[in-house]
Design an enzyme around this catalytic site. Sequence first.
Site, short mmCIF file in Angstrom:
data_model
loop_
_atom_site.label_atom_id
_atom_site.label_comp_id
_atom_site.label_asym_id
_atom_site.label_seq_id
_atom_site.Cartn_x
_atom_site.Cartn_y
_atom_site.Cartn_z
N HIS A 134 -2.35 -0.46 -7.93
CA HIS A 134 -1.37 -1.08 -7.04
C HIS A 134 -0.65 0.04 -6.31
O HIS A 134 -0.32 1.06 -6.91
CB HIS A 134 -0.35 -1.90 -7.85
CG HIS A 134 0.85 -2.25 -7.03
ND1 HIS A 134 0.84 -3.30 -6.14
CD2 HIS A 134 2.08 -1.66 -6.92
CE1 HIS A 134 2.02 -3.35 -5.52
NE2 HIS A 134 2.78 -2.37 -5.98
N LYS B 41 -4.15 0.15 -12.73
CA LYS B 41 -4.33 -1.12 -13.43
C LYS B 41 -5.29 -0.93 -14.62
O LYS B 41 -5.96 0.12 -14.73
CB LYS B 41 -4.87 -2.16 -12.45
CG LYS B 41 -3.88 -2.50 -11.31
CD LYS B 41 -4.53 -3.41 -10.26
CE LYS B 41 -3.56 -3.77 -9.14
NZ LYS B 41 -4.23 -4.60 -8.09
N GLU C 278 10.30 -2.48 -6.38
CA GLU C 278 9.31 -2.32 -7.45
C GLU C 278 9.67 -1.18 -8.40
O GLU C 278 9.50 -1.29 -9.61
CB GLU C 278 7.93 -2.07 -6.83
CG GLU C 278 7.38 -3.31 -6.14
CD GLU C 278 6.04 -3.08 -5.47
OE1 GLU C 278 5.47 -4.06 -4.95
OE2 GLU C 278 5.55 -1.93 -5.46
N ASN D 131 -9.35 -3.90 -8.48
CA ASN D 131 -9.28 -2.86 -7.45
C ASN D 131 -8.49 -1.63 -7.89
O ASN D 131 -7.93 -0.91 -7.07
CB ASN D 131 -8.77 -3.46 -6.13
CG ASN D 131 -7.41 -4.10 -6.26
OD1 ASN D 131 -6.74 -3.92 -7.28
ND2 ASN D 131 -6.98 -4.83 -5.25
N TYR E 55 5.23 -9.35 -8.57
CA TYR E 55 4.67 -9.90 -7.33
C TYR E 55 5.66 -10.78 -6.57
O TYR E 55 5.51 -10.98 -5.38
CB TYR E 55 3.37 -10.65 -7.62
CG TYR E 55 2.20 -9.68 -7.77
CD1 TYR E 55 1.68 -9.01 -6.66
CD2 TYR E 55 1.65 -9.41 -9.02
CE1 TYR E 55 0.64 -8.10 -6.79
CE2 TYR E 55 0.61 -8.49 -9.16
CZ TYR E 55 0.11 -7.85 -8.03
OH TYR E 55 -0.91 -6.93 -8.17
P1 GDP Z 1 -2.68 -5.30 -2.40
O1 GDP Z 1 -1.25 -4.91 -2.13
O2 GDP Z 1 -3.67 -4.47 -1.63
O3 GDP Z 1 -3.02 -5.39 -3.85
O4 GDP Z 1 -2.86 -6.78 -1.83
P2 GDP Z 1 -1.79 -7.98 -1.62
O5 GDP Z 1 -0.43 -7.59 -2.07
O6 GDP Z 1 -2.00 -8.47 -0.23
O7 GDP Z 1 -2.37 -9.09 -2.59
C1 GDP Z 1 -2.09 -9.08 -3.95
C2 GDP Z 1 -3.28 -9.59 -4.69
O8 GDP Z 1 -3.62 -10.92 -4.24
C3 GDP Z 1 -4.57 -8.79 -4.48
O9 GDP Z 1 -4.67 -7.65 -5.32
C4 GDP Z 1 -5.64 -9.84 -4.77
O10 GDP Z 1 -5.82 -9.99 -6.16
C5 GDP Z 1 -5.02 -11.11 -4.24
N1 GDP Z 1 -5.50 -11.39 -2.88
C6 GDP Z 1 -4.94 -10.98 -1.71
N2 GDP Z 1 -5.63 -11.42 -0.66
C7 GDP Z 1 -6.68 -12.15 -1.14
C8 GDP Z 1 -7.78 -12.88 -0.53
O11 GDP Z 1 -7.95 -12.94 0.69
N3 GDP Z 1 -8.66 -13.51 -1.40
C9 GDP Z 1 -8.51 -13.46 -2.75
N4 GDP Z 1 -9.40 -14.08 -3.52
N5 GDP Z 1 -7.49 -12.78 -3.35
C10 GDP Z 1 -6.59 -12.13 -2.57
MG MG Z 2 0.65 -5.83 -2.45
#
Ligand code: GDP
Ligand code: MG
Length: 202
Positions: free
Chosen positions: A160, A15, A171, A157, A55
Amino acid sequence: MEKHFSKERTLIVIKPDGIQRGLVGEIIGRYEKIGLKMIAMKMLVPTPEHIEEHYTLDPEWRRVTGEKTIASYKAKGEKPPTENPLEVTEKLLKNLKKYISSGPVLAMVWQGAHSVQLGRKLAGGTEPLTSDVGTIRGDYVLDSYAMSDTDNRSIRNLIHASGSIDEAEMEIKHWFEKAELIKHTIFQEKILYDVNLDGILE
Ligand code: GDP
Ligand code: MG
Protein backbone atom coordinates in the site's frame (compact mmCIF):
# COMPACT_ATOMS: atom_id res chain seq x y z
CA MET A 1 7.18 29.53 6.48
CA GLU A 2 5.67 26.78 4.33
CA LYS A 3 6.84 23.30 5.27
CA HIS A 4 9.89 22.43 3.12
CA PHE A 5 9.45 19.79 0.40
CA SER A 6 11.89 17.52 2.23
CA LYS A 7 9.41 17.16 5.15
CA GLU A 8 6.66 15.39 3.15
CA ARG A 9 5.74 11.96 4.52
CA THR A 10 3.99 8.90 3.17
CA LEU A 11 2.80 5.57 4.54
CA ILE A 12 4.04 2.43 2.82
CA VAL A 13 2.73 -0.93 4.04
CA ILE A 14 4.20 -4.18 2.77
CA LYS A 15 1.13 -6.43 2.65
CA PRO A 16 1.21 -10.12 3.73
CA ASP A 17 2.10 -11.34 0.21
CA GLY A 18 5.15 -9.03 0.11
CA ILE A 19 6.44 -10.61 3.31
CA GLN A 20 5.60 -14.19 2.27
CA ARG A 21 7.26 -13.67 -1.11
CA GLY A 22 10.54 -12.56 0.49
CA LEU A 23 10.41 -9.10 -1.06
CA VAL A 24 10.91 -6.94 2.04
CA GLY A 25 14.55 -6.10 1.28
CA GLU A 26 13.84 -5.42 -2.38
CA ILE A 27 10.91 -3.10 -1.64
CA ILE A 28 12.71 -1.17 1.11
CA GLY A 29 15.76 -0.91 -1.16
CA ARG A 30 13.78 0.87 -3.85
CA TYR A 31 12.52 3.54 -1.44
CA GLU A 32 16.00 3.92 0.03
CA LYS A 33 17.67 4.24 -3.33
CA ILE A 34 15.44 7.00 -4.60
CA GLY A 35 16.58 9.09 -1.63
CA LEU A 36 13.70 8.86 0.80
CA LYS A 37 14.33 8.48 4.53
CA MET A 38 12.60 5.87 6.67
CA ILE A 39 11.44 7.45 9.91
CA ALA A 40 9.30 4.59 11.33
CA MET A 41 8.82 0.88 10.80
CA LYS A 42 6.93 -1.89 12.57
CA MET A 43 5.75 -5.43 11.89
CA LEU A 44 2.23 -6.28 13.00
CA VAL A 45 -0.78 -8.43 12.18
CA PRO A 46 -3.52 -5.85 11.59
CA THR A 47 -7.06 -6.60 12.75
CA PRO A 48 -9.88 -6.52 10.18
CA GLU A 49 -11.25 -3.45 12.05
CA HIS A 50 -7.90 -1.65 11.64
CA ILE A 51 -8.00 -2.33 7.89
CA GLU A 52 -11.60 -1.15 7.53
CA GLU A 53 -10.71 2.06 9.40
CA HIS A 54 -7.63 2.49 7.20
CA TYR A 55 -9.63 2.39 3.98
CA THR A 56 -12.49 4.52 5.30
CA LEU A 57 -10.43 7.33 6.90
CA ASP A 58 -11.67 9.37 3.96
CA PRO A 59 -15.48 9.41 4.34
CA GLU A 60 -15.77 9.59 0.53
CA TRP A 61 -13.67 6.43 -0.06
CA ARG A 62 -16.63 4.04 -0.26
CA ARG A 63 -18.45 6.08 -2.89
CA VAL A 64 -15.39 7.14 -4.92
CA THR A 65 -13.84 3.66 -5.03
CA GLY A 66 -17.20 2.07 -5.86
CA GLU A 67 -17.76 4.52 -8.74
CA LYS A 68 -14.18 4.08 -9.99
CA THR A 69 -14.49 0.30 -9.94
CA ILE A 70 -17.85 0.33 -11.77
CA ALA A 71 -16.36 2.69 -14.41
CA SER A 72 -13.35 0.39 -14.88
CA TYR A 73 -15.63 -2.63 -15.53
CA LYS A 74 -17.55 -0.60 -18.12
CA ALA A 75 -14.35 0.68 -19.79
CA LYS A 76 -13.38 -2.96 -20.35
CA GLY A 77 -16.82 -3.69 -21.82
CA GLU A 78 -17.72 -5.83 -18.77
CA LYS A 79 -20.83 -5.75 -16.63
CA PRO A 80 -20.14 -4.59 -13.02
CA PRO A 81 -21.43 -6.99 -10.32
CA THR A 82 -23.91 -4.25 -9.27
CA GLU A 83 -24.65 -0.64 -10.25
CA ASN A 84 -24.58 0.49 -6.62
CA PRO A 85 -21.11 1.91 -5.75
CA LEU A 86 -21.57 1.23 -2.02
CA GLU A 87 -22.39 -2.43 -2.63
CA VAL A 88 -19.29 -2.77 -4.80
CA THR A 89 -17.13 -1.26 -2.07
CA GLU A 90 -18.68 -3.43 0.64
CA LYS A 91 -17.47 -6.51 -1.22
CA LEU A 92 -14.03 -4.99 -1.91
CA LEU A 93 -13.67 -4.08 1.74
CA LYS A 94 -14.63 -7.57 2.96
CA ASN A 95 -11.93 -9.09 0.74
CA LEU A 96 -9.34 -6.44 1.65
CA LYS A 97 -9.88 -7.13 5.37
CA LYS A 98 -9.35 -10.86 4.81
CA TYR A 99 -6.24 -10.28 2.66
CA ILE A 100 -4.40 -7.72 4.74
CA SER A 101 -5.15 -9.29 8.15
CA SER A 102 -4.06 -12.76 6.95
CA GLY A 103 -0.51 -12.44 8.30
CA PRO A 104 2.18 -9.98 9.32
CA VAL A 105 2.59 -6.73 7.42
CA LEU A 106 5.39 -4.17 7.60
CA ALA A 107 4.19 -0.60 8.09
CA MET A 108 6.64 2.20 7.35
CA VAL A 109 6.75 5.97 7.18
CA TRP A 110 9.06 7.45 4.53
CA GLN A 111 10.00 11.11 4.44
CA GLY A 112 11.44 13.24 1.65
CA ALA A 113 10.57 15.54 -1.25
CA HIS A 114 7.50 14.32 -3.13
CA SER A 115 7.43 11.15 -1.02
CA VAL A 116 3.70 10.59 -1.68
CA GLN A 117 4.00 10.83 -5.45
CA LEU A 118 7.22 8.81 -5.48
CA GLY A 119 5.65 6.19 -3.21
CA ARG A 120 2.97 5.65 -5.88
CA LYS A 121 5.37 5.88 -8.81
CA LEU A 122 7.64 3.16 -7.42
CA ALA A 123 4.62 1.06 -6.37
CA GLY A 124 3.06 1.15 -9.86
CA GLY A 125 -0.62 0.94 -10.78
CA THR A 126 -3.06 -1.03 -8.64
CA GLU A 127 -3.37 -4.04 -10.98
CA PRO A 128 -0.01 -5.85 -11.30
CA LEU A 129 -0.82 -7.24 -14.75
CA THR A 130 -0.94 -3.72 -16.16
CA SER A 131 1.47 -1.90 -13.79
CA ASP A 132 4.53 -0.53 -15.59
CA VAL A 133 7.68 -2.60 -15.89
CA GLY A 134 10.22 -1.23 -13.43
CA THR A 135 7.66 -0.70 -10.67
CA ILE A 136 7.32 -2.94 -7.62
CA ARG A 137 3.90 -4.25 -8.63
CA GLY A 138 4.92 -4.47 -12.29
CA ASP A 139 8.12 -6.42 -11.65
CA TYR A 140 7.37 -8.75 -8.76
CA VAL A 141 3.82 -10.09 -9.04
CA LEU A 142 1.42 -11.35 -11.69
CA ASP A 143 -2.09 -10.84 -10.34
CA SER A 144 -5.00 -9.44 -12.40
CA TYR A 145 -8.54 -8.16 -11.78
CA ALA A 146 -9.78 -10.94 -14.06
CA MET A 147 -8.28 -13.65 -11.85
CA SER A 148 -8.98 -12.01 -8.47
CA ASP A 149 -12.62 -11.28 -9.45
CA THR A 150 -13.08 -14.86 -10.69
CA ASP A 151 -11.75 -16.16 -7.40
CA ASN A 152 -13.69 -13.54 -5.40
CA ARG A 153 -10.68 -12.17 -3.54
CA SER A 154 -8.58 -9.01 -3.33
CA ILE A 155 -5.95 -8.33 -5.89
CA ARG A 156 -2.53 -9.24 -4.41
CA ASN A 157 -0.36 -6.26 -5.16
CA LEU A 158 2.35 -6.42 -2.46
CA ILE A 159 2.15 -2.94 -0.99
CA HIS A 160 0.00 0.00 0.00
CA ALA A 161 1.23 3.52 -0.72
CA SER A 162 -0.71 6.64 0.35
CA GLY A 163 -2.60 8.29 -2.49
CA SER A 164 -2.31 11.95 -1.50
CA ILE A 165 -0.66 14.17 1.11
CA ASP A 166 -3.93 14.42 3.06
CA GLU A 167 -4.45 10.64 2.90
CA ALA A 168 -0.84 10.13 4.08
CA GLU A 169 -1.35 12.37 7.11
CA MET A 170 -4.49 10.52 8.20
CA GLU A 171 -2.97 7.09 7.53
CA ILE A 172 0.26 7.79 9.41
CA LYS A 173 -1.80 8.79 12.48
CA HIS A 174 -3.84 5.62 12.09
CA TRP A 175 -0.81 3.29 12.03
CA PHE A 176 1.71 5.08 14.29
CA GLU A 177 1.89 6.97 17.57
CA LYS A 178 3.64 10.31 17.27
CA ALA A 179 6.50 9.04 19.47
CA GLU A 180 7.19 6.21 17.02
CA LEU A 181 8.21 8.66 14.29
CA ILE A 182 11.95 9.18 14.69
CA LYS A 183 13.14 12.60 13.62
CA HIS A 184 16.72 12.25 12.42
CA THR A 185 19.12 13.31 9.69
CA ILE A 186 20.68 10.97 7.18
CA PHE A 187 23.83 12.23 5.55
CA GLN A 188 22.66 11.84 1.96
CA GLU A 189 20.13 14.62 2.60
CA LYS A 190 23.08 16.99 2.35
CA ILE A 191 23.57 16.20 -1.34
CA LEU A 192 19.84 15.96 -2.04
CA TYR A 193 18.69 19.22 -0.48
CA ASP A 194 21.63 21.45 0.52
CA VAL A 195 21.56 24.62 -1.53
CA ASN A 196 25.20 25.69 -1.11
CA LEU A 197 26.97 22.30 -1.32
CA ASP A 198 29.63 23.63 0.99
CA GLY A 199 30.04 20.58 3.20
CA ILE A 200 31.93 18.26 0.84
CA LEU A 201 35.40 19.57 0.20
CA GLU A 202 37.86 19.83 3.09
P1 GDP B 1 -4.39 1.38 -4.46
O1 GDP B 1 -4.28 2.65 -3.66
O2 GDP B 1 -3.50 1.35 -5.67
O3 GDP B 1 -4.27 0.14 -3.63
O4 GDP B 1 -5.87 1.34 -5.05
P2 GDP B 1 -7.25 2.01 -4.53
O5 GDP B 1 -7.05 2.75 -3.26
O6 GDP B 1 -7.85 2.70 -5.70
O7 GDP B 1 -8.14 0.73 -4.26
C1 GDP B 1 -8.04 0.02 -3.07
C2 GDP B 1 -8.26 -1.44 -3.36
O8 GDP B 1 -9.55 -1.63 -3.98
C3 GDP B 1 -7.27 -2.05 -4.36
O9 GDP B 1 -6.06 -2.47 -3.77
C4 GDP B 1 -8.09 -3.21 -4.91
O10 GDP B 1 -8.07 -4.31 -4.03
C5 GDP B 1 -9.50 -2.67 -4.93
N1 GDP B 1 -9.83 -2.14 -6.27
C6 GDP B 1 -9.66 -0.87 -6.72
N2 GDP B 1 -10.08 -0.74 -7.98
C7 GDP B 1 -10.56 -1.96 -8.37
C8 GDP B 1 -11.15 -2.48 -9.60
O11 GDP B 1 -11.32 -1.79 -10.61
N3 GDP B 1 -11.54 -3.81 -9.58
C9 GDP B 1 -11.37 -4.61 -8.50
N4 GDP B 1 -11.75 -5.88 -8.56
N5 GDP B 1 -10.82 -4.15 -7.34
C10 GDP B 1 -10.41 -2.85 -7.27
MG1 MG C 1 -5.48 3.61 -2.17
